[in-house]
Design a protein around this motif. Structure first.
Motif, PDB file in Angstrom:
ATOM      1  N   ASN A   1      -9.990  -8.417 -13.608  1.00  0.00           N
ATOM      2  CA  ASN A   1     -11.324  -7.842 -13.463  1.00  0.00           C
ATOM      3  C   ASN A   1     -11.193  -6.545 -12.660  1.00  0.00           C
ATOM      4  OD1 ASN A   1     -13.916  -7.155 -12.518  1.00  0.00           O
ATOM      5  ND2 ASN A   1     -14.561  -9.285 -12.511  1.00  0.00           N
ATOM      6  N   PRO A   2     -11.668  -5.419 -13.191  1.00  0.00           N
ATOM      7  CA  PRO A   2     -11.522  -4.156 -12.454  1.00  0.00           C
ATOM      8  C   PRO A   2     -12.243  -4.146 -11.102  1.00  0.00           C
ATOM      9  CG  PRO A   2     -12.883  -3.849 -14.410  1.00  0.00           C
ATOM     10  CD  PRO A   2     -12.330  -5.228 -14.477  1.00  0.00           C
ATOM     11  N   ALA A   3     -13.189  -5.059 -10.890  1.00  0.00           N
ATOM     12  CA  ALA A   3     -13.916  -5.120  -9.618  1.00  0.00           C
ATOM     13  C   ALA A   3     -13.190  -5.960  -8.572  1.00  0.00           C
ATOM     14  CB  ALA A   3     -15.321  -5.672  -9.847  1.00  0.00           C
ATOM     15  N   SER A   4     -11.996  -6.447  -8.883  1.00  0.00           N
ATOM     16  CA  SER A   4     -11.248  -7.278  -7.931  1.00  0.00           C
ATOM     17  C   SER A   4     -10.886  -6.500  -6.679  1.00  0.00           C
ATOM     18  CB  SER A   4      -9.952  -7.787  -8.576  1.00  0.00           C
ATOM     19  OG  SER A   4     -10.238  -8.700  -9.587  1.00  0.00           O
ATOM     20  N   LEU A   5     -11.040  -7.184  -5.567  1.00  0.00           N
ATOM     21  CA  LEU A   5     -10.710  -6.589  -4.276  1.00  0.00           C
ATOM     22  C   LEU A   5      -9.212  -6.662  -4.001  1.00  0.00           C
ATOM     23  CD1 LEU A   5     -13.403  -7.965  -1.804  1.00  0.00           C
ATOM     24  CD2 LEU A   5     -13.175  -5.626  -2.644  1.00  0.00           C
ATOM     25  N   ARG A   6      -8.763  -5.758  -3.188  1.00  0.00           N
ATOM     26  CA  ARG A   6      -7.411  -5.779  -2.639  1.00  0.00           C
ATOM     27  C   ARG A   6      -7.547  -5.600  -1.145  1.00  0.00           C
ATOM     28  NH1 ARG A   6      -3.018  -7.959  -2.392  1.00  0.00           N
ATOM     29  NH2 ARG A   6      -3.329  -8.168  -4.602  1.00  0.00           N
ATOM     30  N   PHE A   7      -7.085  -6.597  -0.392  1.00  0.00           N
ATOM     31  CA  PHE A   7      -7.130  -6.504   1.059  1.00  0.00           C
ATOM     32  C   PHE A   7      -6.149  -5.457   1.542  1.00  0.00           C
ATOM     33  CE2 PHE A   7      -8.644 -10.870   0.461  1.00  0.00           C
ATOM     34  CZ  PHE A   7      -9.825 -10.776   1.172  1.00  0.00           C
ATOM     35  N   TYR A   8      -6.498  -4.852   2.671  1.00  0.00           N
ATOM     36  CA  TYR A   8      -5.597  -3.896   3.276  1.00  0.00           C
ATOM     37  C   TYR A   8      -4.279  -4.585   3.585  1.00  0.00           C
ATOM     38  CZ  TYR A   8      -3.225  -0.736   6.213  1.00  0.00           C
ATOM     39  OH  TYR A   8      -2.242   0.067   6.702  1.00  0.00           O
ATOM     40  N   SER A   9      -3.194  -3.884   3.375  1.00  0.00           N
ATOM     41  CA  SER A   9      -1.884  -4.360   3.749  1.00  0.00           C
ATOM     42  C   SER A   9      -1.087  -3.199   4.305  1.00  0.00           C
ATOM     43  CB  SER A   9      -1.156  -4.968   2.547  1.00  0.00           C
ATOM     44  OG  SER A   9       0.056  -5.536   2.977  1.00  0.00           O
ATOM     45  N   PHE A  10      -0.045  -3.523   4.981  1.00  0.00           N
ATOM     46  CA  PHE A  10       0.809  -2.483   5.546  1.00  0.00           C
ATOM     47  C   PHE A  10       2.257  -2.854   5.281  1.00  0.00           C
ATOM     48  CE2 PHE A  10       3.190  -0.660   9.167  1.00  0.00           C
ATOM     49  CZ  PHE A  10       3.016   0.673   8.830  1.00  0.00           C
ATOM     50  N   ASP A  11       2.967  -1.956   4.631  1.00  0.00           N
ATOM     51  CA  ASP A  11       4.379  -2.148   4.339  1.00  0.00           C
ATOM     52  C   ASP A  11       5.077  -0.845   4.703  1.00  0.00           C
ATOM     53  OD1 ASP A  11       6.927  -2.478   3.296  1.00  0.00           O
ATOM     54  OD2 ASP A  11       6.238  -3.261   1.372  1.00  0.00           O
ATOM     55  N   GLU A  12       5.857  -0.885   5.768  1.00  0.00           N
ATOM     56  CA  GLU A  12       6.550   0.320   6.226  1.00  0.00           C
ATOM     57  C   GLU A  12       7.533   0.849   5.197  1.00  0.00           C
ATOM     58  OE1 GLU A  12       8.184  -1.013   9.957  1.00  0.00           O
ATOM     59  OE2 GLU A  12       6.413  -0.323  11.054  1.00  0.00           O
ATOM     60  N   GLU A  13       7.943  -0.013   4.265  1.00  0.00           N
ATOM     61  CA  GLU A  13       8.896   0.390   3.229  1.00  0.00           C
ATOM     62  C   GLU A  13       8.268   0.296   1.849  1.00  0.00           C
ATOM     63  OE1 GLU A  13      12.355  -2.010   3.921  1.00  0.00           O
ATOM     64  OE2 GLU A  13      12.744  -1.065   5.850  1.00  0.00           O
ATOM     65  N   ALA A  14       6.992   0.637   1.767  1.00  0.00           N
ATOM     66  CA  ALA A  14       6.306   0.621   0.478  1.00  0.00           C
ATOM     67  C   ALA A  14       6.961   1.636  -0.451  1.00  0.00           C
ATOM     68  CB  ALA A  14       4.833   0.953   0.656  1.00  0.00           C
ATOM     69  N   TYR A  15       6.888   1.338  -1.736  1.00  0.00           N
ATOM     70  CA  TYR A  15       7.480   2.195  -2.767  1.00  0.00           C
ATOM     71  C   TYR A  15       6.387   2.989  -3.461  1.00  0.00           C
ATOM     72  CZ  TYR A  15       9.664   3.443  -7.184  1.00  0.00           C
ATOM     73  OH  TYR A  15      10.129   4.136  -8.271  1.00  0.00           O
ATOM     74  N   PHE A  16       6.575   4.276  -3.605  1.00  0.00           N
ATOM     75  CA  PHE A  16       5.629   5.156  -4.281  1.00  0.00           C
ATOM     76  C   PHE A  16       6.328   5.944  -5.374  1.00  0.00           C
ATOM     77  CE2 PHE A  16       3.864   4.606  -0.063  1.00  0.00           C
ATOM     78  CZ  PHE A  16       2.500   4.521  -0.280  1.00  0.00           C
ATOM     79  N   THR A  17       5.696   6.045  -6.533  1.00  0.00           N
ATOM     80  CA  THR A  17       6.100   6.985  -7.576  1.00  0.00           C
ATOM     81  C   THR A  17       4.822   7.712  -7.984  1.00  0.00           C
ATOM     82  OG1 THR A  17       7.880   5.574  -8.391  1.00  0.00           O
ATOM     83  CG2 THR A  17       7.105   7.302  -9.860  1.00  0.00           C
ATOM     84  N   HIS A  18       4.672   8.917  -7.518  1.00  0.00           N
ATOM     85  CA  HIS A  18       3.429   9.645  -7.725  1.00  0.00           C
ATOM     86  C   HIS A  18       3.221  10.118  -9.156  1.00  0.00           C
ATOM     87  CE1 HIS A  18       2.507   9.339  -3.522  1.00  0.00           C
ATOM     88  NE2 HIS A  18       3.766   9.659  -3.266  1.00  0.00           N
ATOM     89  N   ASN A  19       4.292  10.131  -9.940  1.00  0.00           N
ATOM     90  CA  ASN A  19       4.177  10.509 -11.352  1.00  0.00           C
ATOM     91  C   ASN A  19       4.544   9.333 -12.256  1.00  0.00           C
ATOM     92  OD1 ASN A  19       6.886  10.468 -10.725  1.00  0.00           O
ATOM     93  ND2 ASN A  19       7.390  12.360 -11.797  1.00  0.00           N
ATOM     94  N   ALA A  20       4.143   8.127 -11.849  1.00  0.00           N
ATOM     95  CA  ALA A  20       4.439   6.927 -12.635  1.00  0.00           C
ATOM     96  C   ALA A  20       3.890   7.061 -14.048  1.00  0.00           C
ATOM     97  CB  ALA A  20       3.847   5.693 -11.957  1.00  0.00           C
ATOM     98  N   GLU A  21       4.608   6.486 -14.989  1.00  0.00           N
ATOM     99  CA  GLU A  21       4.204   6.554 -16.393  1.00  0.00           C
ATOM    100  C   GLU A  21       3.128   5.515 -16.714  1.00  0.00           C
ATOM    101  OE1 GLU A  21       7.656   6.174 -18.863  1.00  0.00           O
ATOM    102  OE2 GLU A  21       8.704   7.812 -17.849  1.00  0.00           O
ATOM    103  N   THR A  22       2.296   5.817 -17.702  1.00  0.00           N
ATOM    104  CA  THR A  22       1.318   4.835 -18.159  1.00  0.00           C
ATOM    105  C   THR A  22       2.003   3.813 -19.033  1.00  0.00           C
ATOM    106  OG1 THR A  22       0.727   6.218 -20.036  1.00  0.00           O
ATOM    107  CG2 THR A  22      -0.666   6.393 -18.095  1.00  0.00           C
TER     108      THR A  22
END
Length: 185
Positions: A164-185
């Protein structure tokens, strides 16, 4: 902010899961990368609660939350979607996958070209991720296909609530989170 990030989108934020009226719309990338000291304090407190029911209750009453798949008018529900973010979220709970080494699974998820964000959940025991989709009007179809694929490929169980697109996501903190700013669809 990172230029041209798939995570540089607006989402709705809520003081907690118990609050049905949104606080405001915020930038998702800022939410993921600039935690408040209060939010970090709450995460540390949550991660030291052993009892599952107590942890769930604490999280629902105290942690801020967002709707990673878009902005919503009140009350938060699928029919009140204002703007889709172009992202689906994936949630892998430890309780459903007790045999899985979440640190290793996180490494495996980071190899997916579609992974825009991978980090530990608010409890620190599960994983969650954000993945861009091509057709935001087909959120549920994208979610179902991707969740089915992840379950088969990684031999894990995926939480189906974020379909459901209205699903919540609680705040979390991960010092080693992974990001790919140009991730593919």
């Amino acid at each position: 902010m990172i230029a041209e990030s798939v995570l540089d989108v607006k989402v709705s934020s809520y003081a907690s899961a118990k609050v049905t009226k949104k606080s405001r719309d915020i930038n998702l990338l800022a939410f993921l990368t600039t935690p408040s000291e209060e939010a970090i304090r709450l995460i540390h407190k949550l991660r030291h609660i052993e009892d599952i029911d107590e942890r769930r209750n604490f999280k629902g009453k105290n942690l801020p939350a967002i709707t990673p798949s878009g902005t919503f008018s009140d009350p938060r529900n699928q029919s009140n979607l204002i703007q889709h973010s172009g992202l689906i979220q994936m949630d892998v709970d430890h309780k459903d996958n007790p045999y899985v080494d979440m640190k290793e699974l996180k490494k495996e998820f980071t190899r997916l070209k579609q992974a825009a964000y991978i980090g530990f959940s608010s409890s620190g025991k599960g994983l969650w991720g954000l993945f861009p989709i091509k057709h935001s009007d087909k959120h549920k179809q994208h979610f179902k296909w991707f969740a089915d694929w992840i379950e088969a490929y990684f031999n894990i169980e995926v939480d189906r609530a974020p379909s459901n697109p209205a699903s919540l996501r609680f705040y979390s903190f991960d010092e080693e989170a992974y990001f790919t700013h140009n991730a593919e669809t």
